[in-house]
Design a protein around this motif. Structure first.
Motif, mmCIF file in Angstrom:
data_model
loop_
_atom_site.group_PDB
_atom_site.id
_atom_site.type_symbol
_atom_site.label_atom_id
_atom_site.label_comp_id
_atom_site.label_asym_id
_atom_site.label_seq_id
_atom_site.Cartn_x
_atom_site.Cartn_y
_atom_site.Cartn_z
ATOM 1 N N GLN A 57 1.159 -1.087 -0.001
ATOM 2 C CA GLN A 57 0.086 0.042 0.122
ATOM 3 C C GLN A 57 1.052 1.068 -0.035
ATOM 4 N N ALA A 58 0.849 1.955 -1.072
ATOM 5 C CA ALA A 58 1.525 3.166 -1.228
ATOM 6 C C ALA A 58 0.584 4.324 -0.556
ATOM 7 N N PRO A 59 1.190 5.446 -0.309
ATOM 8 C CA PRO A 59 0.405 6.395 0.377
ATOM 9 C C PRO A 59 -0.767 7.003 -0.585
ATOM 10 N N GLY A 60 -1.855 7.163 -0.027
ATOM 11 C CA GLY A 60 -3.033 7.718 -0.964
ATOM 12 C C GLY A 60 -3.458 6.488 -1.916
ATOM 13 N N LYS A 61 -3.156 5.428 -1.709
ATOM 14 C CA LYS A 61 -3.503 4.332 -2.698
ATOM 15 C C LYS A 61 -4.151 3.195 -2.047
ATOM 16 N N GLU A 62 -4.806 2.550 -2.788
ATOM 17 C CA GLU A 62 -5.306 1.263 -2.026
ATOM 18 C C GLU A 62 -4.450 0.129 -2.008
ATOM 19 N N ARG A 63 -4.927 -0.697 -1.096
ATOM 20 C CA ARG A 63 -3.923 -1.926 -0.908
ATOM 21 C C ARG A 63 -3.868 -2.779 -2.272
ATOM 22 N N GLU A 64 -2.759 -3.194 -2.619
ATOM 23 C CA GLU A 64 -2.926 -3.933 -3.916
ATOM 24 C C GLU A 64 -2.118 -5.323 -3.621
ATOM 25 N N GLY A 65 -2.752 -6.297 -3.943
ATOM 26 C CA GLY A 65 -2.002 -7.864 -4.084
ATOM 27 C C GLY A 65 -0.933 -7.965 -4.926
#
Length: 129
Positions: free
Chosen positions: A39-47
């Protein structure tokens, strides 16, 4: 008590490599599917990548395929994520998760993250340009 503990993060220059480790305690890896997320700042968690301790199947997100390699050591209850050719877009907090529901890596990859059994605390990976 089941716990997941990540290690191996840090700061690396673009083009460099890091290897993350995730140790599962209190449960057996060979009856779980494990996944790495970020999870990057301002972004959704990504598999990012998944591996089944049951059948050994593996799944990669398109964004990391060919650069990242997931592996497991059932005897050590540990999953690894080898990250090569890193770029600044890979900067994020990386988490590992485990779930005993699924048989294959792809089954976990297509399931909502909110349903997973266990999560690690996360570890920072920063790629400098």
């Amino acid at each position: 008590q089941v716990q997941l503990v990540e290690s191996g993060g840090g700061l690396v220059k673009a083009g460099g490599s890091l290897r993350l480790s995730c140790v599962l305690s209190g449960a057996a890896l060979d009856v779980h599917v494990m996944g790495w997320f970020r999870q990057a700042p301002g972004k959704e968690r990504e598999g990012v990548s998944y591996i089944s301790g049951r059948d050994g199947s593996i799944y990669y997100a398109r964004s990391v395929k060919g650069r990242f390699t997931i592996s497991r050591d059932n005897a050590k209850n540990t999953v690894y994520l080898q990250m090569d050719t890193l770029n600044p877009e890979d900067t994020a907090v990386y988490y590992c998760a485990a779930d005993g529901t699924f048989l294959t890596a792809q089954a976990m990859a297509v399931s909502p993250t909110g349903t997973y059994d266990y999560w690690g605390q996360g570890i920072q990976v920063t790629v400098a340009s």
